[in-house]
Write a protein that holds these residues in place. Sequence first.
Motif, short mmCIF file in Angstrom:
data_model
loop_
_atom_site.label_atom_id
_atom_site.label_comp_id
_atom_site.label_asym_id
_atom_site.label_seq_id
_atom_site.Cartn_x
_atom_site.Cartn_y
_atom_site.Cartn_z
N CYS A 24 5.19 -35.19 37.53
CA CYS A 24 5.58 -33.93 38.17
C CYS A 24 6.74 -34.15 39.14
O CYS A 24 7.47 -33.21 39.45
CB CYS A 24 4.39 -33.29 38.88
SG CYS A 24 3.72 -34.26 40.26
N CYS A 25 6.90 -35.38 39.62
CA CYS A 25 7.96 -35.70 40.57
C CYS A 25 9.25 -36.14 39.87
O CYS A 25 10.23 -36.47 40.53
CB CYS A 25 7.52 -36.82 41.51
SG CYS A 25 5.97 -36.50 42.39
N THR A 26 9.20 -36.14 38.54
CA THR A 26 10.35 -36.62 37.79
C THR A 26 10.80 -35.63 36.71
O THR A 26 11.97 -35.28 36.62
CB THR A 26 10.02 -37.98 37.11
OG1 THR A 26 8.75 -37.85 36.42
CG2 THR A 26 9.91 -39.08 38.14
N ALA A 27 9.85 -35.18 35.88
CA ALA A 27 10.21 -34.35 34.72
C ALA A 27 10.82 -33.02 35.10
O ALA A 27 11.79 -32.57 34.48
CB ALA A 27 8.97 -34.12 33.85
N GLU A 52 5.19 -47.35 43.78
CA GLU A 52 3.92 -47.31 43.06
C GLU A 52 3.60 -45.89 42.59
O GLU A 52 2.43 -45.53 42.41
CB GLU A 52 2.79 -47.83 43.97
CG GLU A 52 2.97 -49.27 44.41
CD GLU A 52 3.01 -50.23 43.23
OE1 GLU A 52 2.19 -50.04 42.31
OE2 GLU A 52 3.84 -51.15 43.24
N PHE A 53 4.61 -45.09 42.40
CA PHE A 53 4.49 -43.72 41.90
C PHE A 53 3.74 -42.79 42.87
O PHE A 53 3.15 -41.80 42.45
CB PHE A 53 3.79 -43.70 40.53
CG PHE A 53 4.53 -44.48 39.48
CD1 PHE A 53 5.72 -44.01 38.95
CD2 PHE A 53 4.05 -45.70 39.04
CE1 PHE A 53 6.42 -44.72 37.99
CE2 PHE A 53 4.73 -46.43 38.07
CZ PHE A 53 5.91 -45.94 37.55
N SER A 54 3.78 -43.11 44.13
CA SER A 54 3.17 -42.25 45.14
C SER A 54 4.26 -41.58 45.97
O SER A 54 5.39 -42.06 46.04
CB SER A 54 2.25 -43.05 46.06
OG SER A 54 2.98 -44.08 46.72
N CYS A 55 3.91 -40.46 46.59
CA CYS A 55 4.86 -39.72 47.42
C CYS A 55 4.88 -40.32 48.82
O CYS A 55 3.84 -40.41 49.48
CB CYS A 55 4.46 -38.25 47.47
SG CYS A 55 5.50 -37.25 48.56
#
Length: 281
Positions: A24-27, A52-55
């Motif tokens: 959701c943070c990329t697409a 680590e793919f965290s916000c």
Amino acid sequence: MTAAPAPQRRQDLRADCGSCFALCCTAFGFSRSVDFAEDKPAGAPCRHLGSEFSCTVHAGLRSRGFRGCTVFDCFGAGQAVSQRLFSGISWRERPDLQQRMFAAFKVMKQLHEMLWYLLEAQARTYDPDAAHEARDLASVITALTRGGLPELLTVDMDALHSDVRAVLVDTSEEVRASYFAENGRLDKGLGPGADLVGKNLRARRLCGADLRGACLIAADLRESDLTAVDLLGADLRDARLEGADLSAALYVTQPQINAARGSGKTRLPTGISAPEHWHSR
């Protein structure tokens, strides 16, 4: 080929961010607005995304101007794509997979959202044939979510949306039929797609109203009874829901509630949670 069984609980359609590669943070992209403090193009990682793919600013998203991030929900599509469809291989490990992964996520989210609604339609209808139709359609969609990437990316989404919409509308009409007597007392302006921005609907018995696709931005629904009110696709941004009863409203989603304003006295449907910012007001 026999269709895979559809999820039996809405809990199966809950996001598990720890099992997702921050799709959701990329697409998706967004433009600077009241919901987002800056622009981000689709397909590019958010600049606040950690290794680590965290916000990295998750605790202060709303105060930093990223209210839109706190509203979003993927209905569990993120982990389905990351772990099942791409076998736990991230777009950082395999940059060549990035575009296909993002495209798959956009489709998977729509399919999971359809399943969310169809599960409710099965539970709310009184007609065994209608329940069977909803269940069969859910099984077809579930099979698509569990199939391969080529099949997923070639789904006829328009046709599928049309089929699902027909089932949801029929169920809505059936459930709301018990409240048609109340509709005669409602404002004539209440209906599908109605512009109800800032409308004062406080302490109203709205039972059985069809507000599908209505714009209820900043509408005052405090202490109102929304039993059997169709809220499919309704825009509830900043709607006042303190003390309102949505426990038996139709087609409510977590993103709708996340975008609204409420309190501990707001009654929500099973499977929907009060967002954190309600308790911090």
